[in-house]
Design a protein around this motif. Structure first.
Motif, PDB file in Angstrom:
ATOM      1  N   ALA A   1       2.562  10.517  -6.846  1.00  0.00           N
ATOM      2  CA  ALA A   1       3.529  10.060  -7.523  1.00  0.00           C
ATOM      3  C   ALA A   1       3.214   8.422  -7.674  1.00  0.00           C
ATOM      4  CB  ALA A   1       4.793  10.323  -7.532  1.00  0.00           C
ATOM      5  N   LEU A   2       2.829   7.885  -6.381  1.00  0.00           N
ATOM      6  CA  LEU A   2       2.711   6.308  -6.239  1.00  0.00           C
ATOM      7  C   LEU A   2       1.405   6.342  -5.649  1.00  0.00           C
ATOM      8  CD1 LEU A   2       5.975   4.542  -5.524  1.00  0.00           C
ATOM      9  CD2 LEU A   2       4.883   4.544  -7.868  1.00  0.00           C
ATOM     10  N   ASN A   3       0.179   5.387  -6.145  1.00  0.00           N
ATOM     11  CA  ASN A   3      -1.159   5.158  -5.563  1.00  0.00           C
ATOM     12  C   ASN A   3      -1.153   3.749  -5.018  1.00  0.00           C
ATOM     13  OD1 ASN A   3      -2.123   7.504  -5.883  1.00  0.00           O
ATOM     14  ND2 ASN A   3      -2.237   7.530  -8.098  1.00  0.00           N
TER      15      ASN A   3
ATOM     16  N   ASP B   1       0.775  -1.049  -0.016  1.00  0.00           N
ATOM     17  CA  ASP B   1      -0.008   0.132   0.147  1.00  0.00           C
ATOM     18  C   ASP B   1       0.796   1.228   0.062  1.00  0.00           C
ATOM     19  OD1 ASP B   1      -2.510   0.917   0.031  1.00  0.00           O
ATOM     20  OD2 ASP B   1      -2.496   1.468   1.947  1.00  0.00           O
ATOM     21  N   LEU B   2       1.996   1.243  -0.782  1.00  0.00           N
ATOM     22  CA  LEU B   2       2.867   2.489  -0.832  1.00  0.00           C
ATOM     23  C   LEU B   2       2.312   3.580  -1.703  1.00  0.00           C
ATOM     24  CD1 LEU B   2       5.682   3.536  -0.007  1.00  0.00           C
ATOM     25  CD2 LEU B   2       6.537   2.817  -2.110  1.00  0.00           C
ATOM     26  N   THR B   3       2.302   4.599  -1.181  1.00  0.00           N
ATOM     27  CA  THR B   3       1.860   5.923  -1.631  1.00  0.00           C
ATOM     28  C   THR B   3       2.776   6.916  -1.343  1.00  0.00           C
ATOM     29  OG1 THR B   3      -0.565   5.401  -1.306  1.00  0.00           O
ATOM     30  CG2 THR B   3      -0.099   7.461  -1.614  1.00  0.00           C
ATOM     31  N   VAL B   4       2.990   7.785  -2.598  1.00  0.00           N
ATOM     32  CA  VAL B   4       4.072   8.771  -2.425  1.00  0.00           C
ATOM     33  C   VAL B   4       3.512   9.879  -3.117  1.00  0.00           C
ATOM     34  CG1 VAL B   4       6.279   9.695  -3.055  1.00  0.00           C
ATOM     35  CG2 VAL B   4       6.144   7.203  -2.277  1.00  0.00           C
ATOM     36  N   THR B   5       3.447  11.192  -2.351  1.00  0.00           N
ATOM     37  CA  THR B   5       2.938  12.566  -3.107  1.00  0.00           C
ATOM     38  C   THR B   5       3.936  13.402  -2.957  1.00  0.00           C
ATOM     39  OG1 THR B   5       1.919  12.981  -0.830  1.00  0.00           O
ATOM     40  CG2 THR B   5       0.499  12.044  -2.498  1.00  0.00           C
ATOM     41  N   TYR B   6       4.130  14.390  -4.037  1.00  0.00           N
ATOM     42  CA  TYR B   6       4.936  15.530  -4.078  1.00  0.00           C
ATOM     43  C   TYR B   6       4.077  16.875  -3.821  1.00  0.00           C
ATOM     44  CZ  TYR B   6       8.493  12.293  -5.797  1.00  0.00           C
ATOM     45  OH  TYR B   6       9.405  11.041  -5.652  1.00  0.00           O
ATOM     46  N   ARG B   7       4.630  17.642  -3.263  1.00  0.00           N
ATOM     47  CA  ARG B   7       4.254  19.094  -3.370  1.00  0.00           C
ATOM     48  C   ARG B   7       4.679  19.887  -4.438  1.00  0.00           C
ATOM     49  NH1 ARG B   7       1.739  22.208  -0.108  1.00  0.00           N
ATOM     50  NH2 ARG B   7       1.865  20.761   1.695  1.00  0.00           N
ATOM     51  N   ARG B   8       3.643  20.199  -5.469  1.00  0.00           N
ATOM     52  CA  ARG B   8       3.787  20.916  -6.726  1.00  0.00           C
ATOM     53  C   ARG B   8       2.917  22.184  -6.649  1.00  0.00           C
ATOM     54  NH1 ARG B   8       3.670  17.458 -11.718  1.00  0.00           N
ATOM     55  NH2 ARG B   8       5.581  16.414 -10.641  1.00  0.00           N
ATOM     56  N   ASP B   9       3.464  23.242  -6.834  1.00  0.00           N
ATOM     57  CA  ASP B   9       2.734  24.508  -7.058  1.00  0.00           C
ATOM     58  C   ASP B   9       1.525  24.751  -5.948  1.00  0.00           C
ATOM     59  OD1 ASP B   9       3.962  25.256  -9.481  1.00  0.00           O
ATOM     60  OD2 ASP B   9       2.675  24.052 -10.712  1.00  0.00           O
ATOM     61  N   GLY B  10       1.999  24.408  -4.770  1.00  0.00           N
ATOM     62  CA  GLY B  10       0.917  24.507  -3.453  1.00  0.00           C
ATOM     63  C   GLY B  10      -0.037  23.516  -3.388  1.00  0.00           C
ATOM     64  N   SER B  11       0.179  22.531  -4.335  1.00  0.00           N
ATOM     65  CA  SER B  11      -0.739  21.479  -4.000  1.00  0.00           C
ATOM     66  C   SER B  11      -0.156  20.114  -4.036  1.00  0.00           C
ATOM     67  CB  SER B  11      -1.678  21.263  -5.295  1.00  0.00           C
ATOM     68  OG  SER B  11      -1.297  21.144  -6.562  1.00  0.00           O
ATOM     69  N   GLN B  12      -0.804  18.910  -3.622  1.00  0.00           N
ATOM     70  CA  GLN B  12      -0.086  17.688  -3.473  1.00  0.00           C
ATOM     71  C   GLN B  12      -0.384  16.759  -5.030  1.00  0.00           C
ATOM     72  OE1 GLN B  12       1.968  16.594  -1.019  1.00  0.00           O
ATOM     73  NE2 GLN B  12       1.590  18.433   0.202  1.00  0.00           N
TER      74      GLN B  12
ATOM     75  N   SER C   1      10.489   5.593 -11.172  1.00  0.00           N
ATOM     76  CA  SER C   1      11.605   6.151 -10.473  1.00  0.00           C
ATOM     77  C   SER C   1      11.326   6.477  -9.109  1.00  0.00           C
ATOM     78  CB  SER C   1      12.294   7.416 -11.327  1.00  0.00           C
ATOM     79  OG  SER C   1      12.928   6.846 -12.442  1.00  0.00           O
ATOM     80  N   THR C   2      10.211   7.057  -8.831  1.00  0.00           N
ATOM     81  CA  THR C   2       9.730   7.455  -7.335  1.00  0.00           C
ATOM     82  C   THR C   2       9.692   6.094  -6.586  1.00  0.00           C
ATOM     83  OG1 THR C   2       8.394   9.112  -7.883  1.00  0.00           O
ATOM     84  CG2 THR C   2       7.825   8.023  -5.820  1.00  0.00           C
ATOM     85  N   LEU C   3       9.285   4.803  -7.094  1.00  0.00           N
ATOM     86  CA  LEU C   3       9.294   3.659  -6.279  1.00  0.00           C
ATOM     87  C   LEU C   3      10.769   3.279  -6.120  1.00  0.00           C
ATOM     88  CD1 LEU C   3       7.967   1.062  -5.205  1.00  0.00           C
ATOM     89  CD2 LEU C   3       7.973  -0.031  -7.546  1.00  0.00           C
TER      90      LEU C   3
END
Length: 336
Positions: free
Chosen positions: A23-25, A9-20, A48-50
């Motif tokens: 990258a992985l769901n 259940d790996l989830t990765v989010t990045y902050r971009r332009d003030g929002s989340q 690549s994020t993984l």
């Protein structure tokens, strides 16, 4: 096969332009010890994020959920205490345990020692095209000797060796530093090992290469140096993230053959990240297909190539044009 790591259940989010931005769901998969495992997908698919999450090289600004558990028999020489806790993604959980013993879990959290990721500090090079990558440390309930450490237990080969190699250090210094830090060798022994590794990665004159700076080498030669540095401490896992995409076709084939040989000789597990499904099929035993941050298909290479189940996988296969394919002009019936 024995599992080396388990992702749930790996989830990765990045902050971009003030929002989340995700990258992985909710990715879940296992990687077996000793296997050659490929992750494929187009740019922005999350592959690549993984790889960065597994290696604990995610940016400090990222948010991570889910878990990565390691199943380790034994790892190499004990690293300096200052870098041992610094081995997990920025958030979420990551754990490790020896076979036959209960798992040790790392709890969610932040804080601790902040450090740049550099082989000079006993860690894997974290230089990318965007600059140094930082990571957030987590408090660990696991024994330090059972915690995978970048550079010692996880070798990482980046896409652009010009960005991952230090431009002001000789090739010999950079490889010897890894051996000296992680294996406890003397500097004389470390340089001897560096020379031997340059021979293993098939550089024509290891003695001259030891004294060379990265800018004095070709792109293919620099990638061979990066591979030598990545395997210098005898890692259990080698991650190659688009390691051949910046090279011409002939050099690309040579690097793939080299990686295959080194993985087999050293008994490493390989995580091969690529956008080229044909290249992955030549090297990997299993393939995971990613799209828009989601795992859309997972199977053996034979199954993925011969009978793909997902439409996106079929599209990737249809888009590939091999050297033995009929020329496009003849396919379309155009006259010369």
């Amino acid at each position: 096969m024995t599992a080396l790591l388990s992702i749930r259940d790996l989830t990765v989010t990045y902050r971009r332009d003030g929002s989340q931005v995700a990258a992985l769901n909710h990715v879940s998969l296992d990687v077996s010890a000793g296997e050659r495992f490929a992750i494929i997908g187009e740019s922005g698919s999350g592959k690549s994020t993984l790889a960065l999450a597994i290696a604990a090289l995610l940016p400090r600004s990222s948010k991570v959920g889910g878990s990565i558990e390691w199943f380790l028999l034994s790892f190499g020489a004990k690293a300096p205490p200052s870098v041992l806790p610094d081995i997990s993604p920025s958030r979420g959980e990551i754990g490790s345990f020896a076979v036959g013993s209960p798992p040790a879990t790392l709890e969610n959290g932040e804080g601790g020692v902040e450090s740049a990721i550099s082989p000079l500090e006993g860690e894997m090079s974290g230089r990318t095209e965007g600059g140094l990558t930082e990571r957030k440390p987590l408090k660990s309930a696991a024994k330090p000797s059972h915690t995978p450490l970048g550079g010692r237990d996880i070798g990482f080969v980046f896409q652009d060796p010009s960005a991952s190699l230090d431009p002001v250090m000789t090739v010999g210094e950079q490889i010897a530093e890894v051996a000296h830090t992680h294996l406890g060798l003397t500097w004389s022994q470390s340089y001897a090992k560096a020379k031997a590794l340059l021979g293993r990665v098939r550089l024509p004159d290891p003695d001259a290469a030891l004294r060379a700076y990265p800018h004095q080498l070709s792109g293919g030669q620099k990638q061979r140096v990066a591979i030598a540095a990545a395997i210098a401490a005898g890692p259990k896992l080698l991650i190659a993230d688009e390691a051949t995409s910046a090279l011409d076709t002939i050099v690309q084939a040579e690097i793939v053959a080299l990686i295959r040989q080194l993985v087999a000789e050293d008994g490493m597990t390989l995580l091969f990240v690529s956008h080229d499904i044909a290249l992955a099929a030549e090297l990997a035993e299993r393939i995971a297909v990613f799209r828009h941050g989601e795992l859309v298909e997972l199977g053996t290479t034979a199954q993925i190539v011969a009978s793909p189940r997902h439409a996106y996988t079929r599209a990737l296969l249809n888009a590939h044009l091999g050297l033995d394919a009929e020329p496009l002009l003849q396919q379309s019936g155009a006259s010369r």
